[in-house]
Design an enzyme around this catalytic site. Structure first.
Site, mmCIF file in Angstrom:
data_model
loop_
_atom_site.group_PDB
_atom_site.id
_atom_site.type_symbol
_atom_site.label_atom_id
_atom_site.label_comp_id
_atom_site.label_asym_id
_atom_site.label_seq_id
_atom_site.Cartn_x
_atom_site.Cartn_y
_atom_site.Cartn_z
ATOM 1 N N ALA A 257 0.897 -1.163 0.018
ATOM 2 C CA ALA A 257 0.145 -0.216 0.062
ATOM 3 C C ALA A 257 0.739 1.337 -0.065
ATOM 4 O O ALA A 257 0.360 2.349 -0.377
ATOM 5 C CB ALA A 257 -0.921 -0.120 1.243
ATOM 6 N N GLY A 261 -1.589 6.405 -2.112
ATOM 7 C CA GLY A 261 -2.213 6.628 -3.255
ATOM 8 C C GLY A 261 -3.205 5.836 -3.687
ATOM 9 O O GLY A 261 -4.275 6.549 -4.164
ATOM 10 N N LYS A 262 -3.144 4.635 -3.912
ATOM 11 C CA LYS A 262 -3.990 3.777 -4.679
ATOM 12 C C LYS A 262 -5.066 3.158 -3.456
ATOM 13 O O LYS A 262 -6.341 3.324 -3.722
ATOM 14 C CB LYS A 262 -3.530 2.634 -5.260
ATOM 15 C CG LYS A 262 -2.609 3.036 -6.367
ATOM 16 C CD LYS A 262 -2.027 1.860 -7.178
ATOM 17 C CE LYS A 262 -0.849 2.477 -8.395
ATOM 18 N NZ LYS A 262 0.232 3.006 -7.768
ATOM 19 N N ASP A 307 5.179 -8.431 5.992
ATOM 20 C CA ASP A 307 5.793 -8.796 4.783
ATOM 21 C C ASP A 307 4.485 -9.800 3.967
ATOM 22 O O ASP A 307 4.176 -10.637 4.550
ATOM 23 C CB ASP A 307 6.785 -9.669 4.785
ATOM 24 C CG ASP A 307 7.596 -9.965 3.600
ATOM 25 O OD1 ASP A 307 6.734 -10.217 2.384
ATOM 26 O OD2 ASP A 307 8.556 -10.509 3.786
ATOM 27 N N ASP A 326 0.343 -3.768 -5.870
ATOM 28 C CA ASP A 326 1.353 -2.674 -6.362
ATOM 29 C C ASP A 326 2.807 -2.982 -6.234
ATOM 30 O O ASP A 326 3.197 -2.391 -5.332
ATOM 31 C CB ASP A 326 0.740 -1.391 -6.094
ATOM 32 C CG ASP A 326 1.251 -0.005 -6.709
ATOM 33 O OD1 ASP A 326 1.505 -0.410 -8.094
ATOM 34 O OD2 ASP A 326 1.371 0.872 -6.120
ATOM 35 N N CYS A 379 5.247 0.150 -12.068
ATOM 36 C CA CYS A 379 5.550 1.274 -12.674
ATOM 37 C C CYS A 379 6.941 1.096 -13.385
ATOM 38 O O CYS A 379 7.727 1.918 -13.361
ATOM 39 C CB CYS A 379 5.771 2.594 -11.828
ATOM 40 S SG CYS A 379 6.889 2.506 -10.473
HETATM 41 C C1 SAM Z 1 5.041 0.736 -5.641
HETATM 42 S S1 SAM Z 1 5.202 0.938 -4.216
HETATM 43 C C2 SAM Z 1 3.453 1.140 -3.583
HETATM 44 C C3 SAM Z 1 2.886 2.587 -3.855
HETATM 45 C C4 SAM Z 1 1.643 2.617 -3.486
HETATM 46 N N1 SAM Z 1 0.695 1.445 -3.621
HETATM 47 C C5 SAM Z 1 0.549 3.941 -3.730
HETATM 48 O O1 SAM Z 1 -0.099 3.700 -4.672
HETATM 49 O O2 SAM Z 1 1.138 4.812 -3.330
HETATM 50 C C6 SAM Z 1 5.505 -0.719 -3.335
HETATM 51 C C7 SAM Z 1 5.661 -0.762 -2.004
HETATM 52 O O3 SAM Z 1 5.715 -2.176 -1.586
HETATM 53 C C8 SAM Z 1 6.280 -2.101 -0.265
HETATM 54 N N2 SAM Z 1 6.764 -3.569 -0.323
HETATM 55 C C9 SAM Z 1 8.006 -4.107 -0.688
HETATM 56 N N3 SAM Z 1 8.129 -5.490 -0.463
HETATM 57 C C10 SAM Z 1 6.988 -5.751 0.426
HETATM 58 C C11 SAM Z 1 6.334 -6.997 0.773
HETATM 59 N N4 SAM Z 1 7.099 -8.117 0.856
HETATM 60 N N5 SAM Z 1 5.266 -6.673 1.562
HETATM 61 C C12 SAM Z 1 4.583 -5.844 1.619
HETATM 62 N N6 SAM Z 1 5.120 -4.401 1.184
HETATM 63 C C13 SAM Z 1 6.264 -4.546 0.493
HETATM 64 C C14 SAM Z 1 7.363 -1.065 -0.355
HETATM 65 O O4 SAM Z 1 7.493 -0.425 1.029
HETATM 66 C C15 SAM Z 1 6.646 0.137 -1.229
HETATM 67 O O5 SAM Z 1 5.845 0.910 -0.333
#
Ligand code: SAM
Length: 444
Positions: A257, A261-262, A307, A326, A379
């Site tokens: 999350a 944003g989403k 996680d 995402d 992205c």
């Molecule tokens: C592309 S960003 C998300 C952007 C968000 N959805 C938005 O629209 O604002 C990916 C996110 O995944 C998180 N992330 C990475 N590995 C993860 C995991 N194993 N479990 C949960 N979150 C994770 C990161 O900390 C990051 O905030």
């Protein structure tokens, strides 16, 4: 201030945006125009790093990498102003030298002064690597990208399209916001914003988006931001929530999350009913998500730090109507917003990152209800993180099918869906952030 940020970025490689916000938050610059100038200088230097270093190296007798970070970055800052801004030559040189005068010996001051003056004189004479002999070398310097990325895109897109893509990645994107339809309609918000930002206009693809053409200051200073009428979010990113197409009353998992944003867009599409479980590994991002939700008047979100690849124990059975992944990615589709991405990635990331992305899909698949929808988005522009991940997932996990994205997207966005049924947006083709998104349905 700009020099301080650049040194910090070069030495420790943190996210550029975060150092910048931190420094601006603590700063004593009340005038938004000065704040905008700091942001412009920093992003500009990072955006054109290879180009600036190439020209400086043609003039400096001492190799740039032998200089200390303060001197090297002062030179880049001066060079950027000379080459890319309307700051007059005299001022660009004098201001750069002035910073060093207070802190460094006379010979350093003379050295920097001499190089910048010579650059101002000779800037139009210095030859770039000859394009006919080595197009990759030319494009690498001219548009300032790492060579491996230029070569990869050349193979995939050809020279003409690669050049357009590199160029688009260097353009400053228009700031786009999403109307918070829990509080205002897009039309009401547009009317309100136009008084302050005459260039504001409705977006082409997303029904909630407004592009703030010509806006300079910090969005957080706008009243419409403070009262929760809008959220900053690129149009392409807004389309991802449409692809999830959540219905009021449903139970949704937003597994990555971030700052929401989403998530908050999903909440708005659900009219703030049902329940959204917003998960992320980084607690500070979820804290920002909660702040955003409060400001926007969203109350149907529950945050979970954790996680998502180990979420079965945390989240229990298969009770989600929809899941959004995402996924963390290389971010090659958002270089125009975050020029530091160019320098933070390596070819190895395209082996390592897809493994994690596939693991996220496989770990979360069992949590979806039968008949439910799972959306996977990045992205990134790289097939290894997009189509390939989906293909591998479908090979390894049974019971899922790809649904054509047009089924869920607003009509205005149908042209962004490929033959494969996936959403693909590109900065150089559509003027949007580069996104990929796939809609999967669980049949059994
Ligand atoms: C592309 S960003 C998300 C952007 C968000 N959805 C938005 O629209 O604002 C990916 C996110 O995944 C998180 N992330 C990475 N590995 C993860 C995991 N194993 N479990 C949960 N979150 C994770 C990161 O900390 C990051 O905030």
């Amino acid at each position: 201030m700009a020099l301080k940020v650049l040194i910090r970025w070069e030495v420790k490689k943190p996210l550029l945006d975060e150092v910048l916000s931190e420094v601006l938050d603590k700063s004593v610059l009340p005038d938004p125009r000065d704040q905008a100038l700091v942001a412009e200088l920093i992003n500009g230097v990072v955006r054109y790093l290879t180009y600036l270093d190439y020209l400086l190296a043609r003039i400096s007798k001492k190799p740039l990498e032998k200089l200390d970070p303060e001197v090297r970055n002062a030179l880049r800052l001066g060079a950027y102003q000379l080459l890319f801004t309307r700051v007059p030559t005299q001022a660009a040189v004098a201001e750069t030298v002035k910073i060093l005068k207070r802190r460094r010996g006379q010979w350093i001051v003379n050295f920097v002064n001499a190089i910048l003056r010579e650059l101002a004189r000779r800037k139009d004479e210095i030859d770039l690597p000859p394009r006919e002999m080595d197009p990759a070398a030319y494009l690498t310097v001219r548009y300032s990208y790492p060579r491996w990325l230029v070569e990869r895109w050349l193979t995939r897109f050809g020279e003409e399209e690669t050049e357009a893509l590199l160029k688009a990645g260097n353009e400053r994107p228009v700031l786009v916001v999403r109307a918070n339809t829990l509080r205002v309609t897009r039309e009401q918000l547009l009317l309100y914003l136009k008084a302050e930002i005459p260039g504001a206009s409705p977006c082409k693809y997303s029904p909630d988006g407004i592009a703030l053409q010509g806006f300079q200051g910090r969005i957080t200073n706008l009243r419409a931001f403070k009262v929760g009428w809008l959220q900053v979010q690129d149009e392409a990113s807004q389309l991802v929530s449409y692809l999830v197409s959540p219905k009021p009353g449903e139970r949704i998992l937003d597994a990555c999350a971030g700052v929401g944003g989403k998530t908050t867009h999903l909440a708005q599409l659900m009219r703030n009913t049902g329940r959204i479980y917003a998960m992320d590994v980084l607690p500070w991002r979820l804290k920002r998500l909660e702040e955003n939700a409060r400001r926007l008047g969203v109350t149907n979100i529950e945050v979970i730090t954790g996680d998502a690849t180990k979420s079965i124990e945390t989240l229990g059975g298969n009770f989600f109507d929809r899941i959004l992944i995402d996924a963390p990615c290389t971010g090659t589709g958002v270089i125009r917003r975050h020029p530091d991405i160019k320098w933070a990635r390596s070819p190895e990331d395209l082996i390592r990152v897809p493994e994690k992305q596939l693991l996220l899909l496989k770990s979360l698949a069992p949590l979806l209800k039968r008949g439910g929808v799972m959306v996977y988005a990045t992205c990134s522009l790289e097939p290894e993180e997009n189509e390939d991940v989906i293909r591998r997932f479908l090979e390894e996990v049974s019971g899922f099918v790809v649904e054509d994205a047009r089924k869920a997207l607003p009509q205005t966005a149908h042209e962004l869906v490929g033959e494969d049924g996936f959403l693909h947006t590109y900065p150089h083709r559509h003027g949007l952030d580069g996104f990929f998104a796939a809609r999967l349905r669980k049949n059994n």
